[in-house]
Every structure is written in structure tokens, then in C-alpha cells.
Design an enzyme around this catalytic site. Structure first.
Site, PDB file in Angstrom:
ATOM      1  N   ASP A  15       0.852  -1.193   0.000  1.00 56.88           N
ATOM      2  CA  ASP A  15       0.000   0.000   0.000  1.00 56.88           C
ATOM      3  C   ASP A  15       0.894   1.251   0.000  1.00 56.88           C
ATOM      4  O   ASP A  15       1.892   1.304   0.712  1.00 56.88           O
ATOM      5  CB  ASP A  15      -0.907  -0.018   1.246  1.00 56.88           C
ATOM      6  CG  ASP A  15      -2.058   0.955   1.135  1.00 56.88           C
ATOM      7  OD1 ASP A  15      -3.216   0.497   1.116  1.00 56.88           O
ATOM      8  OD2 ASP A  15      -1.811   2.178   1.067  1.00 56.88           O
TER       9      ASP A  15
ATOM     10  N   ASN B 208     -13.036  -3.382   2.687  1.00 53.92           N
ATOM     11  CA  ASN B 208     -14.102  -2.381   2.717  1.00 53.92           C
ATOM     12  C   ASN B 208     -14.993  -2.481   1.476  1.00 53.92           C
ATOM     13  O   ASN B 208     -14.481  -2.611   0.357  1.00 53.92           O
ATOM     14  CB  ASN B 208     -13.491  -0.978   2.776  1.00 53.92           C
ATOM     15  CG  ASN B 208     -12.620  -0.781   4.016  1.00 53.92           C
ATOM     16  OD1 ASN B 208     -12.939  -1.292   5.092  1.00 53.92           O
ATOM     17  ND2 ASN B 208     -11.534  -0.049   3.878  1.00 53.92           N
TER      18      ASN B 208
ATOM     19  N   GLN C 123     -14.532   2.389   1.667  1.00 56.12           N
ATOM     20  CA  GLN C 123     -13.900   2.007   0.393  1.00 56.12           C
ATOM     21  C   GLN C 123     -13.642   3.261  -0.442  1.00 56.12           C
ATOM     22  O   GLN C 123     -14.560   4.048  -0.686  1.00 56.12           O
ATOM     23  CB  GLN C 123     -14.798   1.036  -0.390  1.00 56.12           C
ATOM     24  CG  GLN C 123     -14.140   0.532  -1.677  1.00 56.12           C
ATOM     25  CD  GLN C 123     -14.961  -0.549  -2.377  1.00 56.12           C
ATOM     26  OE1 GLN C 123     -16.144  -0.740  -2.096  1.00 56.12           O
ATOM     27  NE2 GLN C 123     -14.330  -1.244  -3.304  1.00 56.12           N
TER      28      GLN C 123
ATOM     29  N   HIS D 149     -10.378  -5.344  -2.972  1.00 57.43           N
ATOM     30  CA  HIS D 149      -9.038  -5.583  -2.429  1.00 57.43           C
ATOM     31  C   HIS D 149      -9.143  -5.979  -0.967  1.00 57.43           C
ATOM     32  O   HIS D 149     -10.078  -5.587  -0.272  1.00 57.43           O
ATOM     33  CB  HIS D 149      -8.129  -4.359  -2.591  1.00 57.43           C
ATOM     34  CG  HIS D 149      -8.724  -3.075  -2.106  1.00 57.43           C
ATOM     35  ND1 HIS D 149      -9.663  -2.373  -2.827  1.00 57.43           N
ATOM     36  CD2 HIS D 149      -8.531  -2.377  -0.971  1.00 57.43           C
ATOM     37  CE1 HIS D 149     -10.014  -1.295  -2.163  1.00 57.43           C
ATOM     38  NE2 HIS D 149      -9.348  -1.268  -1.014  1.00 57.43           N
TER      39      HIS D 149
ATOM     40  N   HIS E 128      -6.960  -5.698   2.511  1.00 59.86           N
ATOM     41  CA  HIS E 128      -5.805  -5.120   3.200  1.00 59.86           C
ATOM     42  C   HIS E 128      -5.199  -6.170   4.128  1.00 59.86           C
ATOM     43  O   HIS E 128      -5.924  -6.816   4.906  1.00 59.86           O
ATOM     44  CB  HIS E 128      -6.234  -3.943   4.090  1.00 59.86           C
ATOM     45  CG  HIS E 128      -6.783  -2.769   3.368  1.00 59.86           C
ATOM     46  ND1 HIS E 128      -6.029  -1.659   3.061  1.00 59.86           N
ATOM     47  CD2 HIS E 128      -8.029  -2.503   2.898  1.00 59.86           C
ATOM     48  CE1 HIS E 128      -6.784  -0.768   2.439  1.00 59.86           C
ATOM     49  NE2 HIS E 128      -8.007  -1.248   2.330  1.00 59.86           N
TER      50      HIS E 128
HETATM   51  P1  5GP Z   1      -9.844   1.374   0.596  1.00 58.80           P
HETATM   52  O1  5GP Z   1     -10.011   2.625   1.406  1.00 58.80           O
HETATM   53  O2  5GP Z   1     -10.518   1.472  -0.750  1.00 58.80           O
HETATM   54  O3  5GP Z   1     -10.201   0.116   1.332  1.00 58.80           O
HETATM   55  O4  5GP Z   1      -8.285   1.237   0.347  1.00 58.80           O
HETATM   56  C1  5GP Z   1      -7.613   1.821  -0.710  1.00 58.80           C
HETATM   57  C2  5GP Z   1      -6.137   1.698  -0.387  1.00 58.80           C
HETATM   58  O5  5GP Z   1      -5.404   1.831  -1.586  1.00 58.80           O
HETATM   59  C3  5GP Z   1      -5.607   2.776   0.573  1.00 58.80           C
HETATM   60  O6  5GP Z   1      -5.001   2.142   1.697  1.00 58.80           O
HETATM   61  C4  5GP Z   1      -4.599   3.551  -0.266  1.00 58.80           C
HETATM   62  O7  5GP Z   1      -3.475   3.940   0.480  1.00 58.80           O
HETATM   63  C5  5GP Z   1      -4.238   2.549  -1.350  1.00 58.80           C
HETATM   64  N1  5GP Z   1      -3.895   3.139  -2.627  1.00 58.80           N
HETATM   65  C6  5GP Z   1      -4.601   4.066  -3.322  1.00 58.80           C
HETATM   66  N2  5GP Z   1      -4.010   4.329  -4.504  1.00 58.80           N
HETATM   67  C7  5GP Z   1      -2.911   3.535  -4.568  1.00 58.80           C
HETATM   68  C8  5GP Z   1      -1.893   3.350  -5.563  1.00 58.80           C
HETATM   69  O8  5GP Z   1      -1.892   3.976  -6.621  1.00 58.80           O
HETATM   70  N3  5GP Z   1      -0.929   2.422  -5.279  1.00 58.80           N
HETATM   71  C9  5GP Z   1      -0.900   1.717  -4.111  1.00 58.80           C
HETATM   72  N4  5GP Z   1       0.088   0.840  -3.940  1.00 58.80           N
HETATM   73  N5  5GP Z   1      -1.842   1.873  -3.153  1.00 58.80           N
HETATM   74  C10 5GP Z   1      -2.827   2.772  -3.380  1.00 58.80           C
END
Ligand code: 5GP
Ligand code: ZN
Length: 134
Positions: free
Chosen positions: A31, A87, A94, A100, A102
Site C-alpha cells: 500500500d 471495505n 472504500q 481488495h 488489506h
Molecule cells: P480502501 O479505502 O478502498 O479500502 O483502500 C484503498 C487503499 O489503496 C488505501 O489504503 C490507499 O493507500 C491505497 N492506494 C490508493 N491508490 C494507490 C496506488 O496507486 N498504489 C498503491 N500501492 N496503493 C494505493
């Protein structure tokens, strides 16, 4: 592949990422905004917006992969625990609409926040919910 989906592009390798693991179905990456050292994301290569769109077979494989990669992270980084967070929907936190999981290694005394205030299970709620499964 969704045209404007960042995780589709990363999963396919069109955008480079710190990849921990890859097979024909998944890419596991670090991440970019880690909650803790080793915070990783399991991305299916085929687009599904969330858990409810994910094929059962991919869902099964994803949990097995979480166990394997999570175990390596936990052991290798000498973490004390591991959270799986997944999420679905903006209300649930999300921010990227491509399924995805985590993997968040946890260290005693760290400041990662995946807690909630416990409420109380009311009778009405309980009945309503139990009825859904009768
Ligand atoms: P969500 O909030 O959708 O469950 O998690 C999205 C996650 O994706 C966040 O922890 C954020 O830091 C990560 N993230 C967003 N854009 C990128 C990216 O371009 N590359 C990587 N490696 N992680 C990302
Ligand atoms: Zn996607």
C-alpha cells in the site's frame, strides 16, 4: 478491465508497483499509504468492484492467499498480529472501487485504528436480523 480503474492498471502491470506476489489471478502489492510496516493489498486481476461482484472461486482463493502472504509478512517482519480489512462501499471506507483485501501487520503498542465503540444488541434489531436467515 475497467478503463479508469487504477487497481486494474496496477494488477495488470500497466502501472508499476512494489509487488510481493503475482499469479494468474492476483497481484499483491504494498500500500502506498501504509497503516503499518508491511501493509499490503491483494488485488484480483479481473475487475470486481467489491465483494458482492467477486466470483466465489476468486473469493476462496483470495482468503487462502491472505493466509499465506499475511503469514510471511507477520513472521518476516516480526509482527505481533495481523488484521485483514476489506471495505465495501464508501460508507464502509472504500475509496478504490476494485475489490481488495488489506493485510495490515500489527505491532504491540502501534497506533493503527481498526476499532469501534461496542454498542448494544437490541431485541428489535436482533429479531429483524435473525428473520433474514429463517
Ligand atoms: P480502501 O479505502 O478502498 O479500502 O483502500 C484503498 C487503499 O489503496 C488505501 O489504503 C490507499 O493507500 C491505497 N492506494 C490508493 N491508490 C494507490 C496506488 O496507486 N498504489 C498503491 N500501492 N496503493 C494505493
Ligand atoms: Zn479494476
Amino acid at each position: 478491465m475497467e478503463e479508469n480503474c487504477i487497481f486494474c492498471k496496477i494488477a495488470r502491470g500497466d502501472i508499476s508497483s512494489a509487488t510481493l506476489y503475482e499469479d494468474e489471478d492476483f497481484r499483491v502489492i504494498l500500500d502506498l499509504g501504509p497503516a503499518s510496516k508491511g501493509h499490503a493489498l491483494i488485488l484480483p486481476k479481473k475487475h470486481a468492484a467489491n465483494l458482492f461482484e467477486l466470483p466465489d472461486e476468486t473469493a476462496q482463493k483470495a482468503l487462502v492467499l491472505a493466509k499465506r502472504i499475511g503469514g510471511t509478512l507477520k513472521e518476516g517482519l516480526h509482527a505481533d498480529g495481523l488484521n485483514l480489512v476489506q471495505n465495501n462501499g464508501a460508507a464502509a471506507g472504500q475509496t478504490v472501487d476494485h475489490f481488495h483485501i488489506h493485510l495490515i501487520p500489527r505491532y504491540q503498542g502501534d497506533t493503527v485504528n481498526v476499532k469501534w465503540q461496542p454498542g448494544e444488541l437490541g431485541e428489535e434489531d436482533k429479531e429483524e436480523i435473525l428473520k433474514l436467515f429463517r
